[in-house]
Design a protein around this motif. Structure first.
Motif, PDB file in Angstrom:
ATOM      1  N   VAL A 229      45.690  39.815  48.168  1.00  0.00           N
ATOM      2  CA  VAL A 229      46.472  40.407  47.126  1.00  0.00           C
ATOM      3  C   VAL A 229      45.622  40.038  45.940  1.00  0.00           C
ATOM      4  O   VAL A 229      45.104  38.827  45.750  1.00  0.00           O
ATOM      5  CB  VAL A 229      47.416  39.905  46.921  1.00  0.00           C
ATOM      6  CG1 VAL A 229      48.347  40.202  45.661  1.00  0.00           C
ATOM      7  CG2 VAL A 229      48.642  40.314  48.277  1.00  0.00           C
TER       8      VAL A 229
ATOM      9  N   TRP B  43      46.169  45.126  46.773  1.00  0.00           N
ATOM     10  CA  TRP B  43      46.078  44.497  48.095  1.00  0.00           C
ATOM     11  C   TRP B  43      44.857  45.238  48.816  1.00  0.00           C
ATOM     12  O   TRP B  43      44.660  46.240  48.718  1.00  0.00           O
ATOM     13  CB  TRP B  43      46.952  44.440  49.055  1.00  0.00           C
ATOM     14  CG  TRP B  43      47.512  45.945  49.588  1.00  0.00           C
ATOM     15  CD1 TRP B  43      48.381  46.642  48.970  1.00  0.00           C
ATOM     16  CD2 TRP B  43      47.117  46.399  50.791  1.00  0.00           C
ATOM     17  NE1 TRP B  43      48.622  47.747  49.835  1.00  0.00           N
ATOM     18  CE2 TRP B  43      47.606  47.903  50.795  1.00  0.00           C
ATOM     19  CE3 TRP B  43      46.449  45.861  51.763  1.00  0.00           C
ATOM     20  CZ2 TRP B  43      47.579  48.384  52.024  1.00  0.00           C
ATOM     21  CZ3 TRP B  43      46.066  46.895  52.741  1.00  0.00           C
ATOM     22  CH2 TRP B  43      46.848  48.125  52.799  1.00  0.00           C
TER      23      TRP B  43
ATOM     24  N   GLU C 264      52.556  40.944  46.528  1.00  0.00           N
ATOM     25  CA  GLU C 264      52.001  42.093  45.183  1.00  0.00           C
ATOM     26  C   GLU C 264      53.330  42.559  44.620  1.00  0.00           C
ATOM     27  O   GLU C 264      53.236  42.756  43.562  1.00  0.00           O
ATOM     28  CB  GLU C 264      51.384  43.129  46.422  1.00  0.00           C
ATOM     29  CG  GLU C 264      51.064  44.267  45.293  1.00  0.00           C
ATOM     30  CD  GLU C 264      50.686  45.560  45.879  1.00  0.00           C
ATOM     31  OE1 GLU C 264      49.752  46.404  45.682  1.00  0.00           O
ATOM     32  OE2 GLU C 264      51.417  46.000  47.280  1.00  0.00           O
TER      33      GLU C 264
END
Length: 86
Positions: A7, A24, A67
């Motif tokens: 991430v 990501w 994320e």
């Protein structure tokens, strides 16, 4: 060998008030190149980016959870950008 999922937080370069982007990837360098060449996410097109933060995770699920959190935590993203600014 297990692959990692990363991430990352990007900062727009050359802007007075830089924008950030959270994403990501399993290959952050290749993903950054895609963003900077206009082939990344729609939001990132037409801008130049640099990686300001990155975390790695063993599972895709862990990365997606992080994320999601980072995308909603604007205060943390601003702190990350400020910490790498000269």
């Amino acid at each position: 060998m297990a692959s990692w999922t990363f991430v990352y937080v990007l900062r727009e370069t050359g802007s007075g008030s830089p924008r950030t982007y959270v994403g990501w990837s399993t290959d952050v360098e290749a993903r950054l190149a895609a963003h900077n060449s206009g082939k990344g996410a729609k939001f990132t097109r037409g801008r130049q980016w640099e990686v300001v933060y990155m975390e790695r995770f063993r599972t895709f699920g862990q990365a997606m959870s992080r994320e999601w959190y980072l995308k909603r935590d604007r205060k943390l993203r601003k702190q990350l950008v400020a910490s790498v600014s000269l």
